[in-house]
Structures are given as structure tokens and as C-alpha cells.
Design a protein around this motif. Sequence first.
Motif, PDB file in Angstrom:
ATOM      1  N   ARG A  91       3.365   1.478  -5.771  1.00 26.18           N
ATOM      2  CA  ARG A  91       2.480   1.716  -6.913  1.00 26.18           C
ATOM      3  C   ARG A  91       3.128   1.267  -8.212  1.00 26.18           C
ATOM      4  N   ALA A  92       4.438   1.396  -8.283  1.00 22.81           N
ATOM      5  CA  ALA A  92       5.129   1.014  -9.519  1.00 22.81           C
ATOM      6  C   ALA A  92       4.963  -0.473  -9.820  1.00 22.81           C
ATOM      7  N   PHE A  93       4.816  -1.288  -8.782  1.00 20.76           N
ATOM      8  CA  PHE A  93       4.659  -2.723  -9.020  1.00 20.76           C
ATOM      9  C   PHE A  93       3.380  -2.995  -9.815  1.00 20.76           C
TER      10      PHE A  93
ATOM     11  N   ARG B  74      -7.346   2.186  -4.437  1.00 22.27           N
ATOM     12  CA  ARG B  74      -6.651   3.383  -3.952  1.00 22.27           C
ATOM     13  C   ARG B  74      -7.538   4.629  -3.960  1.00 22.27           C
ATOM     14  N   ALA B  75      -8.839   4.472  -4.108  1.00 20.41           N
ATOM     15  CA  ALA B  75      -9.734   5.635  -4.058  1.00 20.41           C
ATOM     16  C   ALA B  75      -9.635   6.293  -2.685  1.00 20.41           C
ATOM     17  N   PRO B  76      -9.623   7.617  -2.613  1.00 21.50           N
ATOM     18  CA  PRO B  76      -9.439   8.308  -1.332  1.00 21.50           C
ATOM     19  C   PRO B  76     -10.603   8.070  -0.373  1.00 21.50           C
TER      20      PRO B  76
ATOM     21  N   LEU C 101      -7.164   1.881   3.049  1.00 19.69           N
ATOM     22  CA  LEU C 101      -7.595   3.042   3.830  1.00 19.69           C
ATOM     23  C   LEU C 101      -7.074   2.973   5.264  1.00 19.69           C
ATOM     24  N   LEU C 102      -7.024   1.781   5.827  1.00 18.93           N
ATOM     25  CA  LEU C 102      -6.482   1.640   7.179  1.00 18.93           C
ATOM     26  C   LEU C 102      -4.992   1.980   7.214  1.00 18.93           C
TER      27      LEU C 102
ATOM     28  N   ARG D 291       0.808  -1.217   0.000  1.00 18.54           N
ATOM     29  CA  ARG D 291       0.000   0.000   0.000  1.00 18.54           C
ATOM     30  C   ARG D 291       0.842   1.269   0.000  1.00 18.54           C
ATOM     31  N   ALA D 292       2.148   1.134   0.180  1.00 14.54           N
ATOM     32  CA  ALA D 292       3.023   2.299   0.249  1.00 14.54           C
ATOM     33  C   ALA D 292       3.126   2.980  -1.122  1.00 14.54           C
TER      34      ALA D 292
END
Length: 715
Positions: free
Chosen positions: A136-138, A212-214, A240-241, A131-132
Motif C-alpha cells: 500500500r505504501a507504494f 481495495r474496496a472490501p 479480491l481474489l 495487493r499485499a
Amino acid sequence: MYPLDQDAFDPEIRTEREFMDACRAELARMRQEIGTALATGAGEGDAVVDKYSNHALRRFRSQMVEELSDLDNVPLFFGRLDYPRGEVYDNAADGVREGGSHTRRPHSDLVYVGRRGVRDSSGEPIVIDWRAPLARAFYEASPKDPMGVRVRRRYGFDHTGVLSAYEDEPVDRPDTSGGGNGLVAAEIERPRTGPMRDIVATIQPEQMRLVRAPLERTLCIQGAPGTGKTAVGLHRLAYLLYTERERLRKGGGVAVIGPNRSFLSYIRNVLPSLGEVEVSQTTIDELTGSGITIERADDPQVARIKGDARMAEVIRRHLWAQVQPPEEEVQVTHQHRTWRLPCTDLIEELHAVLGRGVDYGAGRELLAQRLAHLVVRQMEQAGNPVATTTLRRLRGHKAISRAVRQMWPTVDPARLVFDLLTDQARLARAADGILSAEEQGTLLRTPRPRSLRAMTWTSLDAALIEEAAALIAPPGKLGHVVVDEAQDLSPMQLRAIARRVAGSCTVLGDLAQATSPAAVHDWTTVLTHIGRPGGNIEELTHGYRVPAQIINYAARLLPHIAPGLRGPASFRHPTGALQLIRTAPEETITATIAACATALAQEGSVGVIAADHDIPELSQALSDDGFPHTVLSPDRTPPQFERLTLTPVTLTKGIEFDTALVIEPARIANSEDRGLQRLYVALTRAVSALHIIHAEHLPGPLAQEPATPRRGNFR
């Protein structure tokens, strides 16, 4: 690309296994360090002065001990990013959570991506959380936008979780090897046993966009079987957590709401495998039940009325009808003198409280306080001394308490609904101008149960009780809620959820699988009832689990059950995925046993799905032939899942099996008003093979060539 059956003695495989072992050792060390600090109280302040901060610290450490637990057969990392030597991102967060902050990863050429962050003894991250930001690149890096990545590596694992293969994909240039993503396909198709697994290693870009929606955004995800909507919802909650933990905690926490206990037991391992253990999982009946036992289901006509949003006003009227004007003046004896409160004053105070618009329970307290104030005013006007404790003592005075009970009685929500549903006169008063006389007659329970204890409750009754309970005292709030199988919830059940959502929510479902007669038929209305009319409605259209032969066969039902929808585009076409087995009536059980034996000889889970009333006979036959199996129940969590699960068709939603056996589709279709919807659900539970065993003729839509369903508006 490397083959999926790579030699275990391959030096690269051996090196990666050794690193996995090192990561597990570091995770164990992290857990032990925090456990020791928790046990010894290291770092805590003075027991009296710092009582609350010490409690918060212990709670945090206790949670971290749980989150750092290692799970059997769950690899700590599933991918790797290779960057050009000497380059990288030392300003990116590494994904190892420590007290809500993120440390920085130093220059490195290799970044391992896993289910949770792991750091070594010096504090350096060796695995970053999926989640970091850096991870995201993965999921998103491509030759069009490499995001600085040179090569993306994926890992394959055997059934015990041991690393057994790897596959390298060039990202900074087009892949001309023609290998494709073999390990992704292998992971998606890997046979399963027991509860649902996470999909963190195989999340696709269109799914990750929703994950990944806010936090501020409410999502409603329409997804056909096999599109991964449940997994997306659970992974969004985990994301989200990770990103908004403190906001969610301050907002009341988070919850997953499912249709029944069997479903929740099926998904129970997903969030813990991602390191999230503090998530409430409840059913809609448990959320709304107020302690009652659900013993039966409503007839469809009754269900449509009970579930209708108009019942909220009927309940409100019935509750506030309990408030009555006083019958006589109140005499309060205090300090050897009697103070009289005439009916006119009592009525004035009653109307004043009613005009405040407070909850029913708070109104009782306010009325008692105002009556006590009347006495205090009389005492002051008479020149009597009034102590600071006088008002509190008068509020509890027996004469005032008796008057409040008469004017504003204590109400039990279950008793209130019982009286409404069993008393024609009370129902007529509360429903006048809201429900027609015919609807009132349908709603009335006849014959009338002898007592509240003799009442048999339904799921929709529980929502009515919840409505009354919320009018008396509002429930607690939640920062985020994931609602699965939402297509079956009534407006009254959706109102119960709306009352608890302080922030946003994630609503998951498939309109084609709606089987409840009280269900809402479009997502815009669902979002309105749940209090989030501005929520985003998204659709997942790519099927990753259910083979094309199966989903296309089930899609023959769509023109009859959901003309505006069509099945997803499935990427899988395994040989022999669909088999139709015609038997004689007396041979159906024998054919089912034989099909179970064949399926169990292969890898993966096996589900036998049948009409609810056929389950006892099938269970007995399986036991007689020595087949251990789990029988799903709506109100009981199975102690464990056997490889073979016998599933009543009413409990199949959201559950998948490698091989599914659907017994007598016609009996499923004819078992209820929305039987074709039930059958559609049953036919789409298989992720490898579907066997349809029948002696009776197949329902018409399955026996003929399908018309091409058109794309419509599912909103």
C-alpha cells in the motif's frame, strides 16, 4: 529523477537488470517445484482414505503452476520502496501466497513491488505482491504520510519488457527536484499493440481506493472514456481474489461479464498478467443464451418492451399456465392390483404443490412424489406390505409419470418463449393487465416463423429464455461478478445477472455511452434491478488516457446525449492529437488508406472505426492495398490482434487504440436512433491521436462551438 533514456551501462541499471533476471530464475524454480510435486503426488495421503483432500491438493497445485507462469514482456516488478536502514515492518505480510497464508519478511531496507510474489530458495520473499498490505505504501505514501518510506523508485521498460530506466521520488520530505513522475506519464502514454495491459504500475490513489474496496461492498463506477473504469474493475477482482480467495471459491467463483467476444479478447491478458487464471469471462448473451444463436437485433420499439422488467411477470404467467388440472383418474397397477387416484385427490395434490412456491422443475418432482405417496397410503390402509423401495418405484411408474406430464408438463425455455412471441392468444393471456394491446401487437412476431428451428433470435430474446429457464431451475451462484459496459443492459438482462450474484458485484459503465434502446438510464435503477440497491455509486473524473483535445471535442455531444454529465478533466495535451480531414466523396477510401499508412509508420495500435455497413468495403480496400488487419466480430474471438484493427462502431466500447480513425461521423450518427451516443463512443477510443475523415457534413454538435455542459446527477 533519472532520464527516461538512461544508459544501459549505468551500473544501477545493470544491477537492477541482474536482480530482475534473478527473480525470473526464482519464479521458474517455484513453478518447477510445484509442477514436480503435482506430477509425483508428493505429500498426498492414501488414495482411498484421502481421496478428496488429494484432489483438492492437486487442484491447488495445478492452479499455482498456472499462476506462476512467466509472461513474455511482462516485468516481475515495477517499483521499489527504500526504508531507512535498520527499520521496517517485520510484522507486515510480504505478499507471497502459499496455501492461503502469508510468510513474514525479515528486516530489509529495499522492498520490491511486483505483479505477483516471488521468494528465493530459502523461502524469503524477494518481490511482494502489489495487493499485499505492505505494498500500500507504494501507492499511498506521501510527504504528508510517508508510511515509513524514505524513497519510492519506479522503473521504466522498453517494448520488450527490459528494464531501461528508473526514477527516484523522495517520500519522507517534499520533492524539490521538479522532476515529477515522468515514468508514470511515460507508462500511461506508452504505445500499445494488441490486447489491453494491466495498469498495476500506474494506479492512482482515487483508483486504488476503489480497487481495495472490501468484498462486502457492491460498487457501481461511472466513468467517462479514459478514466480507467475497466482497469479498476479488473484490478479490484484481482485484489479480491488475493484477499478473499477461499470465500469467493466457496461462493461459486467469480466472473467477468462483457458486451461481446471482441471486448473480452481485448481484456483477456489483464488478469493472467496479475497471476489470476481461474476467472470465467463471458458475454451477456452467453450468460443468458441457453444455447441459442443470436442472429439479429430488435427494432428499438420492440427492444424497449422486451427489455422491460414487466416481461418477467409475463414469462412467469405463461410458464405456470402450462400446469393444468387432471382430465381423468389415474390407475396404478402394482403387485397384481390396481390402485385408483380420483381426480379430486389429484387436484388436491396439485394445489398443495403449487402452494409450496417451489421452482417449476422441482414442482414436477414433488408432484410425482406426492402421487406415489397416495398409492402407498392406499396400500397401507389395505394391509398390503410396503417395501422401502416401493415409493421410489412408484414415483417412476408409467401411469404416474403420464399423469405428471399431463398436469405439469416438461417445458423447454426456448419453446416457451417462441410460443409466447408468436401466438397472439397465449401472449394476450399472459400479458393481460401488464402490457397494453398496442405493446402486445408490437411484441408479436409477424409473420409467424414456421417452426422453432426457423426462429431467428435476438439478444433480448435470450434474456427472456433465461428468465424462463431460471423459473424452471435456478442457475448456479457466483461469489463476485464484474459487469462492464453495464449502461447498455436491459432490466431483464440485469435480472439474469442478479440471479447469479451470491455476494457483491462491481458494475462499470458510462451513461453517456448508452446506445441500447432497452437500457436503464440511471445507476440507482441499475443497482435495484441487479439486486443490490444499497450499492455505492462512485464517479471517476480524471482522464489518464484520452488527450484533452479529443475528449473536449467529443464532449460537444454530451448536452445532446447526457445533459447531466461532462467529460473528465484530462491531464494530457499532446501536440496534434486531433485532426479533421475533409475529402471529396470519391476520395474517402483513399484518404483512409493514406491515414492508415501514416499511423502505421509510428508506434502503437491503429483502429479504423466506421458504421457497420461500411466495414466490408473498407476491409476490401485495406486488403487490396496490402494492409493486414483484424476485423472485429460480435461472436468471434480474433485469433490475434494485428496492429491495424477495423472496428464496426457497434463493437468499439471498452476498446482503445493509440491512433483512431473515425470515418464519416454523420453516417455513424444517422445509422440508428441513438447514433450520437455511438459517435461519442467512437470519438473517444484514441489515446494518442484521432483522425476524423469525412466527406459528408459533420453532425451539428460537432460543427459548432460547444455549450458548456453542466454537472448534473448521474445517479
